[in-house]
Design an enzyme around this catalytic site. Sequence first.
Site, mmCIF file in Angstrom:
data_model
loop_
_atom_site.group_PDB
_atom_site.id
_atom_site.type_symbol
_atom_site.label_atom_id
_atom_site.label_comp_id
_atom_site.label_asym_id
_atom_site.label_seq_id
_atom_site.Cartn_x
_atom_site.Cartn_y
_atom_site.Cartn_z
ATOM 1 N N TYR A 57 -116.525 64.358 -62.601
ATOM 2 C CA TYR A 57 -115.658 63.180 -62.554
ATOM 3 C C TYR A 57 -115.005 62.909 -63.914
ATOM 4 O O TYR A 57 -114.072 62.105 -63.991
ATOM 5 C CB TYR A 57 -116.445 61.935 -62.129
ATOM 6 N N HIS A 118 -124.353 69.672 -57.715
ATOM 7 C CA HIS A 118 -123.221 69.050 -57.030
ATOM 8 C C HIS A 118 -122.793 69.783 -55.758
ATOM 9 O O HIS A 118 -122.330 69.161 -54.792
ATOM 10 C CB HIS A 118 -122.035 68.929 -57.980
#
Length: 268
Positions: A57, A118
């Site tokens: 992010y 992730h």
Amino acid sequence: MEYITLNNGLEMPIVGTGTNTYGKENNEYNGAIKNDIPELVSALELGYRSIDGAISYRNEALVGRVLAESNVPREELFITTKVPAAEEYTSSKEATRAAIDNSLKNFQTDYLDLLLIHSPIEDKELLKNTWEVFEEYYEAGKLKAIGVSNFQKHHLDQLKEFAKVKPAVNQIQINLKEPNHELLAVLEDEGITPVAWGPMKTEAHQKEVLDEIGKVYNKTGSQVLLRYQIQRGIVVIPKSHNRDNQAANLDIFDFELTPEDVEKIKNL
């Protein structure tokens, strides 16, 4: 706030906030990082304590700064972040350690509550090395829980071949467009808590039914949808840049859907 107990005994808030567009120009995922993050400030003021981040992010340091500058004690926060499956972070144990150490630095803390891979690491040896580093930091107390994200059953089966610590959660897409019923059944059998990303996604006809159910409880269709998930033991991490919507997403603990309502939603 209600909590769910993970398979290692750690309590996790059942509602958190995603941060993948927080602190970015035009609230876009690929937007440039700004110097402020008002949506996180308002979330904290409203009572959110579970903060879902990720290295990819690009805003860990900004999120970490806001958390550190808030008046919320560290022990009240539940900070999650994720290590990408990319070679830069998984090519060696040293690379994975560097990634975790950098996240700890970004969040200005000496421990993270939850660290996830992730997305699946398809190379079994790299997956093993990465998970062993996760276990190393877990045993050292720098990670309170470890888990995975976007793993399917065959990925979990592969991990099970060598993992000494079972993943505490699997963060996957769970919503009415992608209900993931089969994978949820696998996670229940394995004692792995499901965490829903994108929990609010619906089709128009589904939204109509949710809104209709909501009228009975004086709630919105979105609140009904979140309530449906948490009643099934699913952690949700809705994200909003709007303070009123953030507040509404937390206002789901004063009613309970009937079994008939749950079944109706499940069959949408």
